[in-house]
Design a protein around this motif. Structure first.
Motif, short mmCIF file in Angstrom:
data_model
loop_
_atom_site.label_atom_id
_atom_site.label_comp_id
_atom_site.label_asym_id
_atom_site.label_seq_id
_atom_site.Cartn_x
_atom_site.Cartn_y
_atom_site.Cartn_z
N ASP A 196 8.40 0.94 20.14
CA ASP A 196 7.05 1.23 20.62
C ASP A 196 6.32 2.29 19.79
OD1 ASP A 196 8.70 3.26 21.46
OD2 ASP A 196 7.75 3.51 23.41
N TRP A 197 6.85 2.63 18.61
CA TRP A 197 6.17 3.59 17.74
C TRP A 197 5.38 2.85 16.67
CZ3 TRP A 197 6.88 9.17 16.79
CH2 TRP A 197 7.47 9.82 17.88
N VAL A 198 4.14 3.26 16.47
CA VAL A 198 3.27 2.62 15.49
C VAL A 198 3.89 2.70 14.10
CG1 VAL A 198 1.00 2.69 14.40
CG2 VAL A 198 1.22 3.16 16.85
N GLU A 199 4.38 3.88 13.72
CA GLU A 199 4.95 4.05 12.39
C GLU A 199 6.15 3.13 12.17
OE1 GLU A 199 4.31 6.48 14.51
OE2 GLU A 199 3.55 8.29 13.53
N ALA A 200 7.01 3.02 13.17
CA ALA A 200 8.20 2.17 13.04
C ALA A 200 7.81 0.72 12.79
CB ALA A 200 9.06 2.29 14.30
N ASP A 201 6.80 0.27 13.50
CA ASP A 201 6.35 -1.12 13.34
C ASP A 201 5.80 -1.35 11.94
OD1 ASP A 201 5.58 -3.79 14.50
OD2 ASP A 201 3.59 -3.05 13.98
N HIS A 202 4.98 -0.41 11.43
CA HIS A 202 4.39 -0.58 10.10
C HIS A 202 5.47 -0.57 9.01
CE1 HIS A 202 -0.09 0.39 10.93
NE2 HIS A 202 0.49 -0.07 12.01
N ARG A 203 6.46 0.30 9.15
CA ARG A 203 7.51 0.38 8.13
C ARG A 203 8.39 -0.87 8.15
NH1 ARG A 203 8.84 6.81 9.38
NH2 ARG A 203 6.66 7.43 9.15
N MET A 204 8.65 -1.39 9.35
CA MET A 204 9.44 -2.62 9.44
C MET A 204 8.67 -3.79 8.82
SD MET A 204 11.34 -4.31 12.74
CE MET A 204 9.83 -4.43 13.71
N ARG A 205 7.36 -3.84 9.06
CA ARG A 205 6.54 -4.89 8.46
C ARG A 205 6.59 -4.80 6.93
NH1 ARG A 205 2.61 -7.29 11.96
NH2 ARG A 205 2.70 -6.41 14.07
N GLY A 206 6.57 -3.58 6.41
CA GLY A 206 6.64 -3.40 4.96
C GLY A 206 7.95 -3.92 4.40
N TYR A 207 9.07 -3.63 5.07
CA TYR A 207 10.38 -4.13 4.65
C TYR A 207 10.38 -5.65 4.60
CZ TYR A 207 15.15 -5.80 5.49
OH TYR A 207 16.34 -6.50 5.44
N LEU A 208 9.93 -6.28 5.69
CA LEU A 208 9.94 -7.74 5.77
C LEU A 208 9.02 -8.36 4.72
CD1 LEU A 208 9.83 -8.09 9.67
CD2 LEU A 208 11.81 -8.49 8.18
N ALA A 209 7.85 -7.76 4.52
CA ALA A 209 6.88 -8.30 3.56
C ALA A 209 7.41 -8.23 2.13
CB ALA A 209 5.55 -7.56 3.68
N GLU A 210 8.04 -7.11 1.75
CA GLU A 210 8.52 -6.97 0.38
C GLU A 210 9.73 -7.87 0.12
OE1 GLU A 210 8.05 -5.77 -3.44
OE2 GLU A 210 6.72 -5.34 -1.73
N MET A 211 10.58 -8.02 1.10
CA MET A 211 11.71 -8.95 0.95
C MET A 211 11.19 -10.37 0.77
SD MET A 211 14.64 -7.24 1.04
CE MET A 211 15.95 -8.31 1.65
#
Length: 341
Positions: A196-211
């Motif tokens: 439920d943290w905004v930062e956690a969601d954005h960082r996870m999206r970055g991981y998935l997008a770059e992979m």
């Protein structure tokens, strides 16, 4: 002024009337000086300030609030789990507020449940705050703030930035993962922050997008709680079941715990597994090995939030509102290396 001019204040703190008598002016004039009124002759204001310094007079904030109908109080709504970034931003907000003549009242959420969020905001509003800053809010806090339509200016500030200063956490995460891929890693894990943290969601999206952009299969991210203890426990489990050669942790503390787990099972960083964190907390450069991480300017973000709120209150701060502190930078240290063959 002679010693006989100084009012007797033995046994009590000097009052505004003591200052007035020493300066030879009315107490209303002293009040105008305290409130930075421009409708005074410079020599009169200087005489009052000299008396204030001589008596070591400290204005009573409660009395000033009654006299001016201004509380000069800013409410800060913090998360239930403060992090290094949150603490740094709040310290910067407090410094900027104090410089502008404001004080802070801080409430940390007991939980992120809607009723607790509303209760915490109500607690702050009952103190007659003139503005509200929500620091690093969980995702559900933002719609509640919108729904309440508070009668005071509101600033929402997180590691993602402020309303006028955007910090692209997704891009920062992608840079971290890209660094690992460029070193030759293809089996990369992600230990994420709380759901439920905004930062956690954005960082996870970055991981998935770059992979995905590199045609690599991401492993299911592990949801953590920002703590080193979670990083350690997750590390022991992941190292037993996964054959990854690199880990991108959602913050430096979880990265630290993961590195501990690597050492605990007799392996090493980066020879056996590379580790990247996020935040660049002060200790990151002194871990062994020093941690590769994504640096962000928490102090700049907090200062910018207070500057924006003061502008909404009609206060000129003299700060350059065009500067953007929300810049992310990958800091490459010794915790990352090409995978061993």
């Amino acid at each position: 002024m002679s010693d006989t001019d100084i009012p007797e204040t033995t046994g009590r703190a000097p009052s505004i009337r003591d200052v007035a008598r020493l300066a030879g002016v009315s107490y209303q004039t002293v009040s105008r000086v305290i409130n930075n009124s421009s409708a005074l002759r410079p020599e009169t204001a200087a005489k009052v300030r000299s008396a204030i310094a001589e008596l070591k007079f400290v204005p009573n904030q409660a009395a000033r609030a009654l006299a001016t109908s201004r509380s000069k109080l800013i409410g800060v709504l913090g998360p239930r789990t403060p992090t290094h970034g949150v603490a740094s931003m709040v310290q910067a907000i407090e410094s900027a507020a104090r410089a502008a003549g404001y004080r802070l009242t801080i409430t940390n959420l007991a939980t992120s449940a809607p009723d607790d969020v509303r209760s915490s905001i109500d607690h702050l509003m009952q103190q007659s705050i003139e503005g509200l800053i929500a620091v690093a809010p969980q995702t559900r806090v933002v719609p509640i703030l919108d729904e309440l339509k508070l009668p005071v200016p509101v600033q929402i500030v997180a590691s993602t930035g402020t309303a006028t200063s955007h910090n692209d956490q997704t891009a920062g995460a992608r840079a971290a993962v890209r660094h690992l891929i460029e070193l030759g890693h293809t089996r990369i894990l992600h230990i994420a922050g709380p759901r439920d943290w905004v930062e956690a969601d954005h960082r996870m999206r970055g991981y998935l997008a770059e992979m995905d952009a590199n045609d690599l299969s991401p492993r299911p991210p592990v949801l953590g709680d920002w703590t080193a203890q979670f990083g350690f426990e997750a590390g022991l489990e992941l190292l037993r079941t996964e054959d990854a050669t690199a880990v991108f942790a959602g913050n430096d503390h979880m990265a630290l715990g993961f590195m501990h787990a690597v050492r605990a099972i007799g392996r090493s960083v980066p020879e056996d597994i590379s580790v990247v964190g996020f935040d660049d907390v002060p200790e990151s450069a002194h871990l062994w090995p020093p941690l590769t991480t994504v640096r962000q300017d928490f102090v700049g973000i907090g200062t910018r939030a207070m500057t924006d709120l003061l502008a909404a209150l009609g206060e000129a701060t003299g700060e350059d509102s065009s500067s953007d502190p929300a810049q992310l930078r990958l800091i490459v240290r010794s915790s990352t290396a090409p995978p061993s063959r």
